[in-house]
Design an enzyme around this catalytic site. Sequence first.
Site, PDB file in Angstrom:
ATOM      1  N   THR A  74       0.918  -1.066  -0.123  1.00 55.76           N
ATOM      2  CA  THR A  74      -0.083   0.127  -0.135  1.00 55.76           C
ATOM      3  C   THR A  74       0.885   1.307   0.015  1.00 55.76           C
ATOM      4  O   THR A  74       2.118   1.163  -0.088  1.00 55.76           O
ATOM      5  CB  THR A  74      -0.965  -0.038   1.228  1.00 55.76           C
ATOM      6  OG1 THR A  74      -1.906   0.987   0.973  1.00 55.76           O
ATOM      7  CG2 THR A  74      -0.388   0.045   2.670  1.00 55.76           C
ATOM      8  N   LYS A  78       3.673   1.301  -3.759  1.00 54.36           N
ATOM      9  CA  LYS A  78       2.780   0.567  -4.958  1.00 54.36           C
ATOM     10  C   LYS A  78       3.523   0.815  -6.272  1.00 54.36           C
ATOM     11  O   LYS A  78       3.493  -0.248  -7.175  1.00 54.36           O
ATOM     12  CB  LYS A  78       1.418   1.222  -5.100  1.00 54.36           C
ATOM     13  CG  LYS A  78       0.330   0.802  -4.139  1.00 54.36           C
ATOM     14  CD  LYS A  78      -0.922   1.146  -4.480  1.00 54.36           C
ATOM     15  CE  LYS A  78      -2.109   0.705  -3.383  1.00 54.36           C
ATOM     16  NZ  LYS A  78      -3.388   1.129  -3.425  1.00 54.36           N
ATOM     17  N   ASN A  99      -0.406  -3.796  -6.022  1.00 59.31           N
ATOM     18  CA  ASN A  99      -0.873  -3.725  -4.957  1.00 59.31           C
ATOM     19  C   ASN A  99      -0.937  -5.181  -4.239  1.00 59.31           C
ATOM     20  O   ASN A  99      -1.014  -5.556  -3.010  1.00 59.31           O
ATOM     21  CB  ASN A  99      -2.392  -3.128  -4.657  1.00 59.31           C
ATOM     22  CG  ASN A  99      -3.142  -3.913  -5.217  1.00 59.31           C
ATOM     23  OD1 ASN A  99      -3.326  -4.730  -5.948  1.00 59.31           O
ATOM     24  ND2 ASN A  99      -4.676  -3.980  -4.548  1.00 59.31           N
ATOM     25  N   ASP A 114      -6.914  -3.349  -7.277  1.00 62.80           N
ATOM     26  CA  ASP A 114      -7.647  -2.178  -6.957  1.00 62.80           C
ATOM     27  C   ASP A 114      -8.806  -1.790  -7.883  1.00 62.80           C
ATOM     28  O   ASP A 114     -10.086  -1.912  -7.551  1.00 62.80           O
ATOM     29  CB  ASP A 114      -6.741  -0.820  -6.817  1.00 62.80           C
ATOM     30  CG  ASP A 114      -6.021  -0.937  -5.481  1.00 62.80           C
ATOM     31  OD1 ASP A 114      -6.519  -1.638  -4.431  1.00 62.80           O
ATOM     32  OD2 ASP A 114      -5.075  -0.383  -5.508  1.00 62.80           O
ATOM     33  N   GLY A 142      -3.676   7.840  -8.406  1.00 65.89           N
ATOM     34  CA  GLY A 142      -3.133   6.625  -8.331  1.00 65.89           C
ATOM     35  C   GLY A 142      -4.395   5.898  -8.279  1.00 65.89           C
ATOM     36  O   GLY A 142      -4.625   4.897  -9.176  1.00 65.89           O
TER      37      GLY A 142
HETATM   38  P1  NAP Z   1      -3.465  10.589  -4.988  1.00 69.94           P
HETATM   39  O1  NAP Z   1      -2.715   9.584  -6.007  1.00 69.94           O
HETATM   40  O2  NAP Z   1      -2.868  11.333  -4.080  1.00 69.94           O
HETATM   41  O3  NAP Z   1      -4.580  11.395  -5.977  1.00 69.94           O
HETATM   42  C1  NAP Z   1      -5.327  12.312  -5.234  1.00 69.94           C
HETATM   43  C2  NAP Z   1      -6.627  12.775  -6.088  1.00 69.94           C
HETATM   44  O4  NAP Z   1      -7.378  13.630  -5.433  1.00 69.94           O
HETATM   45  C3  NAP Z   1      -5.974  13.505  -7.417  1.00 69.94           C
HETATM   46  O5  NAP Z   1      -6.851  13.554  -8.403  1.00 69.94           O
HETATM   47  C4  NAP Z   1      -5.901  15.033  -6.556  1.00 69.94           C
HETATM   48  O6  NAP Z   1      -5.982  15.931  -7.556  1.00 69.94           O
HETATM   49  C5  NAP Z   1      -7.225  15.147  -6.021  1.00 69.94           C
HETATM   50  N1  NAP Z   1      -7.410  15.926  -4.832  1.00 69.94           N
HETATM   51  C6  NAP Z   1      -6.716  15.925  -3.652  1.00 69.94           C
HETATM   52  N2  NAP Z   1      -7.060  17.146  -2.974  1.00 69.94           N
HETATM   53  C7  NAP Z   1      -7.995  17.609  -3.758  1.00 69.94           C
HETATM   54  C8  NAP Z   1      -8.475  18.994  -3.698  1.00 69.94           C
HETATM   55  N3  NAP Z   1      -8.515  19.725  -2.366  1.00 69.94           N
HETATM   56  N4  NAP Z   1      -9.270  19.433  -4.408  1.00 69.94           N
HETATM   57  C9  NAP Z   1      -9.456  18.712  -5.496  1.00 69.94           C
HETATM   58  N5  NAP Z   1      -8.938  17.464  -6.083  1.00 69.94           N
HETATM   59  C10 NAP Z   1      -8.028  17.061  -4.863  1.00 69.94           C
HETATM   60  O7  NAP Z   1      -4.569   9.388  -4.028  1.00 69.94           O
HETATM   61  P2  NAP Z   1      -5.359   7.954  -4.339  1.00 69.94           P
HETATM   62  O8  NAP Z   1      -4.217   6.890  -4.018  1.00 69.94           O
HETATM   63  O9  NAP Z   1      -5.711   8.026  -5.757  1.00 69.94           O
HETATM   64  O10 NAP Z   1      -6.358   8.021  -3.707  1.00 69.94           O
HETATM   65  C11 NAP Z   1      -7.443   8.975  -3.543  1.00 69.94           C
HETATM   66  C12 NAP Z   1      -8.790   8.557  -2.820  1.00 69.94           C
HETATM   67  O11 NAP Z   1      -9.100   7.372  -2.845  1.00 69.94           O
HETATM   68  C13 NAP Z   1      -8.349   8.312  -1.393  1.00 69.94           C
HETATM   69  O12 NAP Z   1      -9.513   9.121  -0.513  1.00 69.94           O
HETATM   70  C14 NAP Z   1      -8.320   6.984  -0.806  1.00 69.94           C
HETATM   71  O13 NAP Z   1      -8.709   6.753   0.438  1.00 69.94           O
HETATM   72  C15 NAP Z   1      -9.342   6.337  -1.836  1.00 69.94           C
HETATM   73  N6  NAP Z   1      -8.973   5.001  -2.269  1.00 69.94           N
HETATM   74  C16 NAP Z   1      -9.827   4.118  -1.686  1.00 69.94           C
HETATM   75  C17 NAP Z   1      -9.734   2.666  -1.794  1.00 69.94           C
HETATM   76  C18 NAP Z   1     -10.705   1.781  -1.479  1.00 69.94           C
HETATM   77  O14 NAP Z   1     -10.397   0.685  -1.587  1.00 69.94           O
HETATM   78  N7  NAP Z   1     -11.918   2.024  -1.449  1.00 69.94           N
HETATM   79  C19 NAP Z   1      -8.471   2.418  -2.432  1.00 69.94           C
HETATM   80  C20 NAP Z   1      -7.607   3.288  -3.037  1.00 69.94           C
HETATM   81  C21 NAP Z   1      -7.703   4.484  -2.717  1.00 69.94           C
HETATM   82  P3  NAP Z   1      -4.567  16.709  -8.087  1.00 69.94           P
HETATM   83  O15 NAP Z   1      -3.879  15.691  -9.339  1.00 69.94           O
HETATM   84  O16 NAP Z   1      -5.032  18.110  -8.707  1.00 69.94           O
HETATM   85  O17 NAP Z   1      -3.651  16.920  -7.085  1.00 69.94           O
END
Ligand code: NAP
Length: 288
Positions: A74, A78, A99, A114, A142
């Site tokens: 995680t 990854k 993952n 995922d 991601g």
């Molecule tokens: P990440 O790679 O850091 O990507 C974050 C995303 O959120 C990017 O598109 C980013 O936009 C956007 N973002 C962050 N803050 C923002 C804001 N204030 N306003 C607008 N956009 C914003 O994170 P990730 O790993 O993809 O995870 C994203 C979410 O998915 C998290 O909440 C995580 O807990 C959830 N998730 C859930 C699972 C599950 O099993 N259910 C699995 C994985 C992830 P920019 O590109 O502009 O920065």
Amino acid sequence: MNIRNSAGTIDSHTILYGVFGDPVHHSKSPVMMNAAFRELGINAAYAAFHVKPDRLRDAVYGVRALQYRGVNVTIPHKVEVMQYLDEVDEAARIIGAVNTIVNDDGKLTGYNTDGIGYVRSLKTETGSDLRGKRIVVIGAGGAARGVVHALAQERPSSIRIANRTKDKAVELAKDMSVFADCSGMGMEELSAISDADLVLNTTSVGMHPHTDQVPAANISFQPGMIVSDLIYNPLETRWLQLAGQAGAVVHRGLGMFLYQGAYAFEYWTGKPAPVEVMREAVMRSLQN
Ligand code: NAP
């Protein structure tokens, strides 16, 4: 497959599994996976390992040396972990992240469960068929990469990706356009969309502790539209509550977590994962 010893405890035949992360002690994977092993009477144990980035290589070599059958990987490992594996499954290579690692007699293969976990959860929990559907994805991080790749295999009519940083949405759309009709845009362009069948939030906006925030206030929810959020802390985000109040079908993020784990379990054991037992174990743990 080794069957659980009669005492149901760890012994010298126990097969080992784990999750590597930094941080990792909030992870619900041990609770979920151990419940699954117990349910199927498999003599196995799954633990959480706090692996710092500069020790990731050693940790992966340890999987081979100690003959762990498999590990999950995680945040933040990854992407980095891929260079230490013997093989990376094609989908994981295109997504750019692993993952789940399977150890076959010292040969380590990386997978990404995922995105396929998300799609299995969506189809199981909403009963929907994605063929021909118009999909809108908010976010291009991601998690979005895995989810968009898996959605694109379902023959949707279109996938439109909106992100705060528009360039990332355009790049993700370009990477996935060999599989489906994908396009990228900035967040402001979302207000022009009124014909989506499925809208999903893959950003971290709305996640604990900022639970009053919504990722896209300019989406107009329609009755019957599926609205989905990857976030599972809180279990139902403010955005999903608003969608539900407008008559949309709501799909929560916990299912993605469960089914990414279910696929990993199935790759490791060759047995169908006891998803409902896994769900109950995670729900109990979240309530404590
Ligand atoms: P990440 O790679 O850091 O990507 C974050 C995303 O959120 C990017 O598109 C980013 O936009 C956007 N973002 C962050 N803050 C923002 C804001 N204030 N306003 C607008 N956009 C914003 O994170 P990730 O790993 O993809 O995870 C994203 C979410 O998915 C998290 O909440 C995580 O807990 C959830 N998730 C859930 C699972 C599950 O099993 N259910 C699995 C994985 C992830 P920019 O590109 O502009 O920065």
